[in-house]
Design a protein around this motif. Sequence first.
Motif, mmCIF file in Angstrom:
data_model
loop_
_atom_site.group_PDB
_atom_site.id
_atom_site.type_symbol
_atom_site.label_atom_id
_atom_site.label_comp_id
_atom_site.label_asym_id
_atom_site.label_seq_id
_atom_site.Cartn_x
_atom_site.Cartn_y
_atom_site.Cartn_z
ATOM 1 N N SER A 19 0.835 -1.202 0.000
ATOM 2 C CA SER A 19 0.000 0.000 0.000
ATOM 3 C C SER A 19 0.875 1.259 0.000
ATOM 4 N N ILE A 20 0.326 2.311 -0.558
ATOM 5 C CA ILE A 20 1.007 3.601 -0.583
ATOM 6 C C ILE A 20 1.276 4.079 0.836
ATOM 7 N N THR A 21 0.325 3.824 1.728
ATOM 8 C CA THR A 21 0.478 4.237 3.125
ATOM 9 C C THR A 21 1.662 3.550 3.786
ATOM 10 N N SER A 22 1.812 2.245 3.580
ATOM 11 C CA SER A 22 2.921 1.537 4.226
ATOM 12 C C SER A 22 4.271 1.939 3.638
ATOM 13 N N ILE A 23 4.313 2.199 2.341
ATOM 14 C CA ILE A 23 5.557 2.673 1.721
ATOM 15 C C ILE A 23 5.919 4.038 2.305
ATOM 16 N N ALA A 24 4.931 4.915 2.404
ATOM 17 C CA ALA A 24 5.159 6.263 2.938
ATOM 18 C C ALA A 24 5.671 6.209 4.368
ATOM 19 N N ARG A 25 5.065 5.364 5.183
ATOM 20 C CA ARG A 25 5.512 5.238 6.581
ATOM 21 C C ARG A 25 6.952 4.747 6.649
ATOM 22 N N LEU A 55 9.345 5.006 4.507
ATOM 23 C CA LEU A 55 10.317 5.983 4.012
ATOM 24 C C LEU A 55 10.255 7.318 4.756
ATOM 25 N N GLY A 56 9.247 7.492 5.580
ATOM 26 C CA GLY A 56 9.101 8.767 6.285
ATOM 27 C C GLY A 56 8.686 9.890 5.358
ATOM 28 N N ARG A 57 7.907 9.559 4.356
ATOM 29 C CA ARG A 57 7.417 10.532 3.378
ATOM 30 C C ARG A 57 5.902 10.583 3.434
ATOM 31 N N SER A 58 5.329 11.597 2.826
ATOM 32 C CA SER A 58 3.874 11.702 2.808
ATOM 33 C C SER A 58 3.293 10.765 1.748
ATOM 34 N N ARG A 59 2.021 10.406 1.954
ATOM 35 C CA ARG A 59 1.340 9.561 0.972
ATOM 36 C C ARG A 59 1.225 10.267 -0.370
ATOM 37 N N LYS A 60 1.067 11.582 -0.342
ATOM 38 C CA LYS A 60 0.962 12.345 -1.588
ATOM 39 C C LYS A 60 2.238 12.226 -2.422
ATOM 40 N N THR A 61 3.374 12.212 -1.755
ATOM 41 C CA THR A 61 4.648 12.067 -2.458
ATOM 42 C C THR A 61 4.725 10.709 -3.141
ATOM 43 N N ILE A 62 4.371 9.656 -2.413
ATOM 44 C CA ILE A 62 4.422 8.307 -2.969
ATOM 45 C C ILE A 62 3.428 8.173 -4.111
ATOM 46 N N ARG A 63 2.235 8.731 -3.931
ATOM 47 C CA ARG A 63 1.213 8.676 -4.973
ATOM 48 C C ARG A 63 1.697 9.392 -6.235
ATOM 49 N N ALA A 64 2.334 10.536 -6.086
ATOM 50 C CA ALA A 64 2.836 11.290 -7.237
ATOM 51 C C ALA A 64 3.896 10.492 -7.980
ATOM 52 N N VAL A 65 4.808 9.881 -7.231
ATOM 53 C CA VAL A 65 5.846 9.069 -7.875
ATOM 54 C C VAL A 65 5.224 7.873 -8.568
ATOM 55 N N SER A 66 4.260 7.223 -7.924
ATOM 56 C CA SER A 66 3.621 6.059 -8.537
ATOM 57 C C SER A 66 2.895 6.454 -9.816
ATOM 58 N N TYR A 67 2.285 7.635 -9.836
ATOM 59 C CA TYR A 67 1.611 8.109 -11.043
ATOM 60 C C TYR A 67 2.604 8.255 -12.188
#
Length: 50
Positions: free
Chosen positions: A24-30, A32-44
């Motif tokens: 999940s984007i949430t678990s990746i964000a946690r 890495l210590g990054r926001s979910r929005k950052t992970i979502r943007a990269v995944s896009y």
Amino acid sequence: MLAYLHLQINEREEICRGLSARESITSIARRLGRSRKTIRAVSYHIVSAS
């Protein structure tokens, strides 16, 4: 005001591995210590580039 920090190449690789493993984007964000929005943007950008 929060400082903007660029993602390091190892963080981008970790995001790719997590997404490939259907993590999940949430678990990746946690992890890495990054926001979910950052992970979502990269995944896009990863999905739109392929």
